[in-house]
Design an enzyme around this catalytic site. Sequence first.
Site: not given
Length: 258
Positions: A113, A221, A223
């Site tokens: 990001c 994202h 994660e």
Amino acid sequence: MVRPVVGIIGNQHLINDEYPVFAAGQMNCAALSQVSGCCPLVVPINPSLVSTAELMEVCDGFLFTGGRANVHPEEYGEVATEAHGTFDRDRDAVALPLIRACVQRGQPIFGICRGFQEVAVAMGSSLYPEIRDLPGRDNHRMPPDGTLEEKFALRHPVTFKEDGVFHKVMGRQVVQTNTLHGQGIKKPGSRIVIDGVAPDGTPEAVYIKDAPGFTLSVQWHPEWQADIDPVSNPLFKAFGAACAAWQQKRSNPLKSVS
């Protein structure tokens, strides 16, 4: 055996609106530890506290995370406007030279990001202040309301170049991703390879041309649920493998040369 150490370039935050801290998301730490097989280390993002040389000596790789503050447009030769949002010049001062040094040296970096945008800017790109205001573009911002599951929900496909780097890492050419960003690449730097795009043409996955090390960066994202998500998991595993290889190279320099 000591795991590879990954420095997390996170954000500045206020606890109870008054106590300043350097922060990194637990999801990023968990992804690095549980999927990449690395030891996460939060980096204090203030150039008066750390240097590029010190960080590169301590860490085997670096994760450049998302954040609300944007890269200051002066870093790509433009004047700041209200549309550019908020900034963190200390993070700019730590992240941008660190990216350039790692790319030159071959030390692994992974941008997410804002980190994706930092990698792009560090390598000569410019950014649009707000993707959703452009003709024909979609709103890539995080939904303002809802649970974390709703905010990080899969919202659009990303298509990679056939037989490109991301296609090979993922094992498929089209994946579904979340989207939680406002800015995006305007004009890519000469070494920025756009390897994946959203349906509206927004660049979503890049790497650095002719870089000797791992430089994959994504606009979404990964994660989020990296331990089970079929898109996030191979990215963090590939990054972890690159960091382990760098650690091995540093511990056995003569063997790596031979």
